[in-house]
Design a protein around this motif. Sequence first.
Motif, PDB file in Angstrom:
ATOM      1  N   MET A   9       0.852  -1.182   0.000  1.00 37.88           N
ATOM      2  CA  MET A   9       0.000   0.000   0.000  1.00 37.88           C
ATOM      3  C   MET A   9       0.892   1.237   0.000  1.00 37.88           C
ATOM      4  SD  MET A   9      -3.042  -1.155  -0.049  1.00 37.88           S
ATOM      5  CE  MET A   9      -3.642  -2.855   0.010  1.00 37.88           C
ATOM      6  N   LYS A  10       0.897   1.964  -1.095  1.00 36.79           N
ATOM      7  CA  LYS A  10       1.710   3.167  -1.201  1.00 36.79           C
ATOM      8  C   LYS A  10       0.834   4.411  -1.039  1.00 36.79           C
ATOM      9  CE  LYS A  10       5.602   1.459  -3.929  1.00 36.79           C
ATOM     10  NZ  LYS A  10       6.509   1.766  -5.061  1.00 36.79           N
ATOM     11  N   ALA A  11       1.368   5.386  -0.345  1.00 34.95           N
ATOM     12  CA  ALA A  11       0.625   6.629  -0.120  1.00 34.95           C
ATOM     13  C   ALA A  11       1.627   7.767   0.050  1.00 34.95           C
ATOM     14  CB  ALA A  11      -0.264   6.502   1.117  1.00 34.95           C
ATOM     15  N   ASP A  12       1.099   8.984   0.143  1.00 32.45           N
ATOM     16  CA  ASP A  12       1.960  10.140   0.414  1.00 32.45           C
ATOM     17  C   ASP A  12       2.318  10.234   1.888  1.00 32.45           C
ATOM     18  OD1 ASP A  12       1.967  11.188  -2.275  1.00 32.45           O
ATOM     19  OD2 ASP A  12      -0.111  11.812  -1.920  1.00 32.45           O
ATOM     20  N   VAL A  13       1.415   9.763   2.746  1.00 31.34           N
ATOM     21  CA  VAL A  13       1.669   9.764   4.183  1.00 31.34           C
ATOM     22  C   VAL A  13       0.910   8.598   4.799  1.00 31.34           C
ATOM     23  CG1 VAL A  13      -0.240  11.368   4.680  1.00 31.34           C
ATOM     24  CG2 VAL A  13       1.655  11.162   6.307  1.00 31.34           C
ATOM     25  N   THR A  14       1.508   7.981   5.794  1.00 29.42           N
ATOM     26  CA  THR A  14       0.874   6.895   6.524  1.00 29.42           C
ATOM     27  C   THR A  14       0.618   7.366   7.949  1.00 29.42           C
ATOM     28  OG1 THR A  14       2.008   5.215   5.208  1.00 29.42           O
ATOM     29  CG2 THR A  14       1.096   4.523   7.317  1.00 29.42           C
ATOM     30  N   VAL A  15      -0.640   7.268   8.395  1.00 34.54           N
ATOM     31  CA  VAL A  15      -1.025   7.671   9.746  1.00 34.54           C
ATOM     32  C   VAL A  15      -1.365   6.421  10.532  1.00 34.54           C
ATOM     33  CG1 VAL A  15      -2.632   9.027  11.147  1.00 34.54           C
ATOM     34  CG2 VAL A  15      -1.917   9.876   8.900  1.00 34.54           C
ATOM     35  N   ILE A  16      -0.707   6.230  11.653  1.00 40.38           N
ATOM     36  CA  ILE A  16      -0.929   5.057  12.493  1.00 40.38           C
ATOM     37  C   ILE A  16      -1.702   5.480  13.726  1.00 40.38           C
ATOM     38  CG2 ILE A  16       0.134   3.172  13.789  1.00 40.38           C
ATOM     39  CD1 ILE A  16       2.129   5.032  11.120  1.00 40.38           C
ATOM     40  N   GLY A  17      -2.905   4.962  13.882  1.00 43.76           N
ATOM     41  CA  GLY A  17      -3.763   5.298  15.000  1.00 43.76           C
ATOM     42  C   GLY A  17      -4.996   6.056  14.557  1.00 43.76           C
ATOM     43  N   ILE A 132      12.331   5.739   8.318  1.00 41.45           N
ATOM     44  CA  ILE A 132      11.307   4.687   8.219  1.00 41.45           C
ATOM     45  C   ILE A 132      11.054   4.413   6.747  1.00 41.45           C
ATOM     46  CG2 ILE A 132       8.934   4.014   8.767  1.00 41.45           C
ATOM     47  CD1 ILE A 132       9.064   5.894  11.171  1.00 41.45           C
ATOM     48  N   LYS A 133      11.201   3.178   6.339  1.00 37.45           N
ATOM     49  CA  LYS A 133      11.001   2.777   4.944  1.00 37.45           C
ATOM     50  C   LYS A 133       9.603   2.208   4.740  1.00 37.45           C
ATOM     51  CE  LYS A 133      12.314   1.750   0.680  1.00 37.45           C
ATOM     52  NZ  LYS A 133      12.497   2.809  -0.338  1.00 37.45           N
ATOM     53  N   TRP A 134       9.146   1.445   5.717  1.00 38.92           N
ATOM     54  CA  TRP A 134       7.820   0.846   5.621  1.00 38.92           C
ATOM     55  C   TRP A 134       7.346   0.414   7.004  1.00 38.92           C
ATOM     56  CZ3 TRP A 134       8.554  -3.842   7.745  1.00 38.92           C
ATOM     57  CH2 TRP A 134       9.762  -4.505   7.528  1.00 38.92           C
ATOM     58  N   VAL A 135       6.049   0.213   7.134  1.00 39.01           N
ATOM     59  CA  VAL A 135       5.493  -0.455   8.315  1.00 39.01           C
ATOM     60  C   VAL A 135       4.595  -1.580   7.817  1.00 39.01           C
ATOM     61  CG1 VAL A 135       5.595   1.611   9.775  1.00 39.01           C
ATOM     62  CG2 VAL A 135       3.502   1.093   8.520  1.00 39.01           C
ATOM     63  N   GLU A 136       4.568  -2.656   8.581  1.00 39.17           N
ATOM     64  CA  GLU A 136       3.726  -3.789   8.216  1.00 39.17           C
ATOM     65  C   GLU A 136       2.618  -3.977   9.236  1.00 39.17           C
ATOM     66  OE1 GLU A 136       6.035  -7.304   7.603  1.00 39.17           O
ATOM     67  OE2 GLU A 136       7.006  -6.527   5.786  1.00 39.17           O
ATOM     68  N   GLY A 137       1.436  -4.309   8.728  1.00 36.76           N
ATOM     69  CA  GLY A 137       0.291  -4.518   9.588  1.00 36.76           C
ATOM     70  C   GLY A 137      -0.467  -5.772   9.216  1.00 36.76           C
ATOM     71  N   ARG A 147       1.926  -4.073   3.688  1.00 38.34           N
ATOM     72  CA  ARG A 147       3.121  -3.256   3.868  1.00 38.34           C
ATOM     73  C   ARG A 147       2.778  -1.848   3.391  1.00 38.34           C
ATOM     74  NH1 ARG A 147       9.252  -4.827   2.256  1.00 38.34           N
ATOM     75  NH2 ARG A 147       8.943  -5.976   4.221  1.00 38.34           N
ATOM     76  N   PHE A 148       2.951  -0.877   4.275  1.00 35.56           N
ATOM     77  CA  PHE A 148       2.619   0.513   3.975  1.00 35.56           C
ATOM     78  C   PHE A 148       3.908   1.302   3.731  1.00 35.56           C
ATOM     79  CE2 PHE A 148      -0.682  -1.212   6.728  1.00 35.56           C
ATOM     80  CZ  PHE A 148      -1.853  -0.869   6.056  1.00 35.56           C
ATOM     81  N   GLU A 149       3.964   1.926   2.569  1.00 39.08           N
ATOM     82  CA  GLU A 149       5.129   2.725   2.217  1.00 39.08           C
ATOM     83  C   GLU A 149       4.706   4.165   1.916  1.00 39.08           C
ATOM     84  OE1 GLU A 149       7.381   1.053  -0.969  1.00 39.08           O
ATOM     85  OE2 GLU A 149       7.949  -0.742   0.144  1.00 39.08           O
ATOM     86  N   SER A 150       5.465   5.109   2.446  1.00 41.20           N
ATOM     87  CA  SER A 150       5.233   6.530   2.175  1.00 41.20           C
ATOM     88  C   SER A 150       6.484   7.292   2.592  1.00 41.20           C
ATOM     89  CB  SER A 150       4.013   7.041   2.954  1.00 41.20           C
ATOM     90  OG  SER A 150       4.207   6.904   4.345  1.00 41.20           O
TER      91      SER A 150
END
Length: 743
Positions: A9-17, A132-137, A147-150
């Motif tokens: 999942m690619k985006a301009d920004v990843t918000v966690i929470g 931070i390169k990516w986060v996985e959920g 996998r979230f990349e931004s």
Amino acid sequence: MEVIKMELMKADVTVIGGGIAGICAAIAAARQGLLVSLINDRPVLGGNASSEVRVHINGSAYLGNSPSYYAREGGLVEELKLKIFHYNPLYNKKLMLSLSDTVLLDMVYDEPNISLFLNTCVHETGMENGRIKWVEGLQLASERKFRFESPTYIDCSGDGIVGYQAGAHFRWGREAKHEYQEELAPEVADHYTMGDTILFQARDVNYSVPYKRPGFAYDITKLEFFDSIRKGLNHRSFPRKINGLGGLWWLEYGGHMDIIKNNEDIALELRKLVYGIWDYIKNSGEFDDVDNLILDYVCPIPGKRESRRFIGEHMLSQNDLTTKTHFEDAVSVGGWYMDLHANKGIYDEGPATAWNFVPGLYNIPFRSLFSRNIPNLMFAGRNISATHVAFGSTRVMATCGCMGQAVGTAAALCVKYDTDPAAIVKAHMGELQAQLLRDGQTIVGLQEPLDPYFADGLTIRASSQRSYEQLHPTEEISLEKALCLVLPIQTPVVESVQIKIKNRSEHSETLQVKLFGGDRKENYIPTSELKGYNLVISAGHDDWITLDLSCKKPEDDKIYIVLEGTADLAVYGNEEKMTGAVSFLYKPEEPSRLKKLNKSICFKDLLPSLDMYNPANVVNGFSRPYGLPNGWISERTEGQEWLEFGFASPKNLDEIHLVFNSQLNLEHFDDPIEPLIQDYDVTLTLEDGSESEIKVRGNYLSLNKHQVHAQAVTQIRFDFCATYGSPYYEVFAVKLFAPNNAK
């Protein structure tokens, strides 16, 4: 066996929470055109404000008791609170909270740039070159792995899971007093945090329902704190009415433990306490009218107050809040008291919390909202860069939401300039602040001046204008307790004012008059006595009298008139509120903590006379009272009123923003927001004589944005048709925005 396939999942920004901070961050970024991945580990949005946890969205208004008075936050937090109230007027009674979940979901689903991932737990964070390169959920119910990349990440997870996994520097527990010279900090640092609470809901079902305590629950009469809560000591007391009870905030536990690692142990202990407390309420015989009550809801997860706090370029401290440090990079506000809960919660022998005074609104710097060692990590919520003491104020959800809006907006600039948050501070703070103000964010002291393109040759007319006097006395207000009338002042000096007073005794009485000035425009706090004198009020007097003011305008543009007398003396007042002019009960032992009167002291003939509610105020750059009321108010009417803008030469107009009065002195709403404008029309007249019209009916927001994309506009007329009950129409601001190529 099939292996779960990773989805990218690619985006301009990843918000966690997906709490209030995360929602505001995601929406702010999306409205700036960014593609956003919003990840939440629960099935509903809202965090502690959701139907799962059921905490009210409190903030800088401090339950309506802020010494800044007009202190409720603007921006996205204001929007979501007004939407929740509009669709769910029972929210403040903790009823129909699932509808509030729906409002939050609707706000997110209404943004096409947001991809929402519910029930998704972030379990791993990947790093490359210190970034931070990516986060996985993992989304357990659907058995999907993402996998979230931004380029930029915003951690609004509360516990700071992504920042922690990325190696961001953080603090845990209480700092020592010497570290930040904080009077409220302990002498020696420790690992104590504030604990968790599980709330519950009681409901009357109109027939008798027995209750049997489950085997795992405590018999609380045998616990060490029982006598204390039974007697109502140390803030731990039962309410008089149990029906509708929404939990007990002081039923807290876990601050002396690892609040994250021991999460399940803490939750179990709280359940033992909740069901034991309910057994005591139902079966002890000490509570009236509980036979028909049931324990309608027990929150499945605890509401967490504190865990990790990240370290940014600035660590917000107690002194920043109490002395109101000036920050060039200010992006949002706070104002809740430094509310520091007992370390061991319900098992602590001391008070459940200490309410440490904060002198009204303060600004929060952007440098407290991004990591000092992970370049592409921002954060908002209870994990920001603040000491434990300052955190006691910043942790409440409305404040967290404003920080979320700030970092979400900043993410757009990070993308625009291909840079990191630290570079925004150095090169683009003016642009960030301007965009935040444009979107309704509150930043103390910052103005949003009208574009010179529109200001040149602009004329503003109105159908009427409220005079600066509070007439129509309807009730007597005793001077047995001292009262304070606060009057904003425009002129360099003020000479006199009249109030109506009655002596109900058969002999003369002495009225003591004291005049004070203040030193902070956002506050209603008398700080320096200017003069004092006594007036003899003759027996049976019942008329207007003149008060000699004769002083220079104070630094905060307000004069504080304190009236002290006896039970036989009374001033006249009414229940009609006047924006800017405020009446309080005055406590000389605590002059900074004025207590609301909920009535207005009548006054007239202020000299020199003031043009306080001139229509030109709507373009003065302020969207709320700040020293002066900063708005136009019509005369009292039962019909329509209007504002009219005329331009000396035709203007190209892209957007119009209107800011209405939504009672910023309140934290929550139980009744209609009377001064809010409900129905209005906007008419644009073009150079060729043609017109275009926008009709708005049923408005319930304070900030109204209209995209008009009009060429060669010569006049804008606003016709106001209805409020929610006020006989006055009030407009704080009219903002005009031109297309980028208009100049």
